[in-house]
Write a protein that holds these residues in place. Structure first.
Motif, PDB file in Angstrom:
ATOM      1  N   ARG A  93      28.447  53.555  50.605  1.00 15.82           N
ATOM      2  CA  ARG A  93      28.564  52.126  50.917  1.00 15.82           C
ATOM      3  C   ARG A  93      28.917  51.339  49.655  1.00 15.82           C
ATOM      4  O   ARG A  93      29.684  50.367  49.715  1.00 15.82           O
ATOM      5  N   LYS A  94      28.358  51.742  48.543  1.00 17.27           N
ATOM      6  CA  LYS A  94      28.685  51.055  47.293  1.00 17.27           C
ATOM      7  C   LYS A  94      30.167  51.179  46.972  1.00 17.27           C
ATOM      8  O   LYS A  94      30.836  50.210  46.599  1.00 17.27           O
ATOM      9  N   GLY A  95      30.696  52.411  47.101  1.00 15.76           N
ATOM     10  CA  GLY A  95      32.114  52.609  46.809  1.00 15.76           C
ATOM     11  C   GLY A  95      33.011  51.826  47.733  1.00 15.76           C
ATOM     12  O   GLY A  95      34.054  51.302  47.331  1.00 15.76           O
ATOM     13  N   LEU A  96      32.618  51.734  49.000  1.00 18.48           N
ATOM     14  CA  LEU A  96      33.431  50.978  49.956  1.00 18.48           C
ATOM     15  C   LEU A  96      33.401  49.476  49.663  1.00 18.48           C
ATOM     16  O   LEU A  96      34.428  48.799  49.688  1.00 18.48           O
ATOM     17  N   CYS A  97      32.192  48.955  49.347  1.00 19.51           N
ATOM     18  CA  CYS A  97      32.062  47.512  49.115  1.00 19.51           C
ATOM     19  C   CYS A  97      32.624  47.081  47.760  1.00 19.51           C
ATOM     20  O   CYS A  97      32.892  45.892  47.540  1.00 19.51           O
ATOM     21  N   ALA A  98      32.797  48.047  46.839  1.00 18.54           N
ATOM     22  CA  ALA A  98      33.368  47.692  45.538  1.00 18.54           C
ATOM     23  C   ALA A  98      34.803  47.192  45.681  1.00 18.54           C
ATOM     24  O   ALA A  98      35.286  46.403  44.861  1.00 18.54           O
ATOM     25  N   ASN A  99      35.483  47.642  46.725  1.00 22.21           N
ATOM     26  CA  ASN A  99      36.858  47.191  46.951  1.00 22.21           C
ATOM     27  C   ASN A  99      36.929  45.787  47.534  1.00 22.21           C
ATOM     28  O   ASN A  99      38.022  45.222  47.636  1.00 22.21           O
ATOM     29  N   HIS A 100      35.783  45.260  47.958  1.00 19.79           N
ATOM     30  CA  HIS A 100      35.768  43.930  48.591  1.00 19.79           C
ATOM     31  C   HIS A 100      35.471  42.809  47.589  1.00 19.79           C
ATOM     32  O   HIS A 100      35.471  41.637  47.964  1.00 19.79           O
ATOM     33  N   VAL A 101      35.171  43.165  46.339  1.00 14.20           N
ATOM     34  CA  VAL A 101      34.771  42.141  45.346  1.00 14.20           C
ATOM     35  C   VAL A 101      35.910  41.159  45.092  1.00 14.20           C
ATOM     36  O   VAL A 101      35.716  39.930  45.042  1.00 14.20           O
ATOM     37  N   SER A 102      37.110  41.690  44.943  1.00 15.08           N
ATOM     38  CA  SER A 102      38.253  40.796  44.659  1.00 15.08           C
ATOM     39  C   SER A 102      38.543  39.880  45.833  1.00 15.08           C
ATOM     40  O   SER A 102      38.864  38.700  45.650  1.00 15.08           O
ATOM     41  N   SER A 103      38.411  40.387  47.056  1.00 16.09           N
ATOM     42  CA  SER A 103      38.647  39.546  48.235  1.00 16.09           C
ATOM     43  C   SER A 103      37.612  38.438  48.326  1.00 16.09           C
ATOM     44  O   SER A 103      37.936  37.285  48.648  1.00 16.09           O
ATOM     45  N   MET A 104      36.342  38.741  48.035  1.00 17.56           N
ATOM     46  CA  MET A 104      35.317  37.711  48.067  1.00 17.56           C
ATOM     47  C   MET A 104      35.516  36.694  46.940  1.00 17.56           C
ATOM     48  O   MET A 104      35.251  35.500  47.114  1.00 17.56           O
ATOM     49  N   ALA A 105      36.019  37.157  45.776  1.00 12.27           N
ATOM     50  CA  ALA A 105      36.284  36.219  44.678  1.00 12.27           C
ATOM     51  C   ALA A 105      37.412  35.260  45.050  1.00 12.27           C
ATOM     52  O   ALA A 105      37.378  34.066  44.688  1.00 12.27           O
ATOM     53  N   ASN A 106      38.415  35.752  45.774  1.00  9.99           N
ATOM     54  CA  ASN A 106      39.495  34.864  46.211  1.00  9.99           C
ATOM     55  C   ASN A 106      39.002  33.849  47.229  1.00  9.99           C
ATOM     56  O   ASN A 106      39.477  32.709  47.281  1.00  9.99           O
ATOM     57  N   PHE A 107      38.060  34.313  48.094  1.00 13.62           N
ATOM     58  CA  PHE A 107      37.539  33.389  49.097  1.00 13.62           C
ATOM     59  C   PHE A 107      36.610  32.344  48.448  1.00 13.62           C
ATOM     60  O   PHE A 107      36.703  31.144  48.738  1.00 13.62           O
ATOM     61  N   LEU A 108      35.713  32.798  47.594  1.00 14.25           N
ATOM     62  CA  LEU A 108      34.782  31.889  46.906  1.00 14.25           C
ATOM     63  C   LEU A 108      35.402  31.498  45.540  1.00 14.25           C
ATOM     64  O   LEU A 108      34.858  31.780  44.466  1.00 14.25           O
ATOM     65  N   ARG A 109      36.529  30.881  45.620  1.00 12.38           N
ATOM     66  CA  ARG A 109      37.281  30.562  44.389  1.00 12.38           C
ATOM     67  C   ARG A 109      36.635  29.372  43.657  1.00 12.38           C
ATOM     68  O   ARG A 109      35.946  28.563  44.256  1.00 12.38           O
TER      69      ARG A 109
END
Length: 438
Positions: A93-109
């Motif tokens: 789960r950690k490896g899968l969610c690590a790919n979502h960090v950039s998407s969340m940073a773009n959303f919470l800009r």
């Protein structure tokens, strides 16, 4: 797979706007996943700042926090993004969610400080505020104004320096802390590997038990099927045997019944034959004139004399030998001859009358011998009968026949004696009660 922000998009956007709005009392929002899916949802929001936000972080989940804080140097609002990965989250789960960090940073800009945290020590409010202060780049405030830029503040002290004295204990504690967390991670990795190994062994053991159980059940099921098939075969054989025995008994019973009926019919027919024979003999014994003698007189052209005395009622028939016995027939003819002679002596007038009215036989009968006549010559008479009993001729003036034979061309010359054609073509007399007309 990519993170999904569209499913709960309105709620996520609304919470983000409340945090970035300085007029809003909400100063933090916490986001997480829906179960094990990749759909982001709003977990919580509030106005208590970092202290309240840290309390909501869960060590077993992956969460994203967006918080509004005040810069300690300038007093301006700053925004902090915290990527929280709890220690209880598995590696996959950690490896899968690590790919979502950039998407969340773009959303919470708009975040000024981004913190990747795994433990409570990483999200202490003091540590976060220090990072915010360092990220500001200046140590001033727009809200403070000096009364006079060039105001004399008195004697100047020594120039300050950024040098700090190294604290050995602090460095040791920091190193020990890093080693501690590294060792903790190794231990955690070993524990997880042990758990995976134990889970694999348990799964293999369960698989073996399942295969053994299925094999035993298959063998037991096959045994039951064979027993059931054997029972069915035995039942079929038993049923066939019962059916065969039942059919054999039914056939035997039917044959016995048929034999019994045949015996009854034979006994009834024999009784009727004996009764008819006795009745015929009784009727013949009551006659005053011998029918054979009468037939001979008619052949010679002399009419037989009829007795004036009426025939007596038939008496009870007495059993006598078979009618087809020649010796019995001769004795019967001798007994019939005596009354005939007496009648001729007592009634001479009747004889003269009979001579005047002599019976005239057709010429073809006189010319043709009784044995040479054929049924075709007399078929125009149309009188036939079926023999009920067997009869054997006593002499050439009578005919012989068996039961069911057809006698044709019958002439009813007397009530008890007729004459006709036998099946063999002979023409002669026979007892009338031995046949029935057809």
């Amino acid at each position: 797979m990519a993170v999904n922000l569209s499913k709960n998009g309105p709620a996520l956007t609304a919470a983000f706007k409340e945090v970035v709005d300085e007029k809003s009392s909400t100063n933090w929002a916490l986001f997480t996943y829906e179960g094990n899916s990749n759909d982001i949802r709003l977990a919580e929001k509030g106005d208590g700042g970092l202290e309240e936000l840290v309390e909501e972080l869960n060590s077993g989940k992956v969460m994203y926090a967006f918080c509004r804080v005040q810069d300690p140097n300038s007093g301006l609002p700053k925004y902090v993004l915290i990527n929280w990965t709890g220690e209880g989250v598995n590696d996959a789960r950690k490896g899968l969610c690590a790919n979502h960090v950039s998407s969340m940073a773009n959303f919470l800009r708009g975040a000024h400080v981004t913190i990747n945290a795994r433990a409570d020590e990483d999200v202490e409010p003091e540590v976060i505020m220090q990072k915010v202060g360092k990220a500001s780049g200046a140590n001033y405030s727009f809200h403070k104004e000096a009364s006079s830029r060039f105001q004399d503040s008195g004697p100047q002290g020594p120039v300050g320096s950024v040098y700090q004295k190294t604290n050995a204990m602090s460095e040791i504690r920091k190193t020990n802390k890093d080693n501690f967390w590294a060792q903790a991670e190794k231990d955690e990795e070993k524990r997880r590997q042990e758990e995976r190994r134990r889970a694999d062994e348990e799964r293999q053991q369960l698989e073996r038990e399942r295969k053994d159980r299925e094999a035993k059940e298959a063998a037991l099921r096959e045994t039951r099927d064979k027993e059931r098939s054997s029972q069915i075969e035995q039942q079929k054989k038993y049923q066939q045997q019962q059916d065969a025995e039942s059919k054999e008994m039914e056939k035997h019973r039917w044959e016995e019944q048929k034999e019994k009926e045949a015996a009854q019919k034979k006994s009834v027919r024999r009784g009727e034959s004996v009764e008819k024979a006795n009745e015929a003999a009784s009727l013949i014994s009551q006659r005053a004139m011998n029918p054979r003698e009468m037939f001979k007189q008619r052949e010679r052209g002399i009419a037989p004399a009829e007795p004036d005395v009426p025939s007596a009622a038939p008496v009870s028939p007495q059993p006598e030998p078979d009618v087809d016995d020649g010796q019995s027939r001769c004795e019967y003819d001798e007994q019939e001859a005596a009354p005939q002679e007496q009648l001729e002596e007592e009634a001479p007038a009747a004889s003269s009358y009979v001579q005047e009215t002599a019976y005239k036989e057709p010429a073809q009968v006189e010319e043709t011998s009784p044995q040479e006549a054929t049924p075709e010559e007399t078929s125009d008479k149309g009188v036939s009968a079926r023999a009920l009993y067997d009869y054997q001729a006593a002499d050439e003036t009578e005919i012989s026949f068996d039961p069911e034979d057809i006698i044709t061309g019958i002439e009813m010359i007397d009530e008890g004696w007729w004459r006709g054609y036998a099946p063999d073509g002979h023409f002669g007399m026979f007892p009338a009660n031995y046949v029935e007309l057809i």
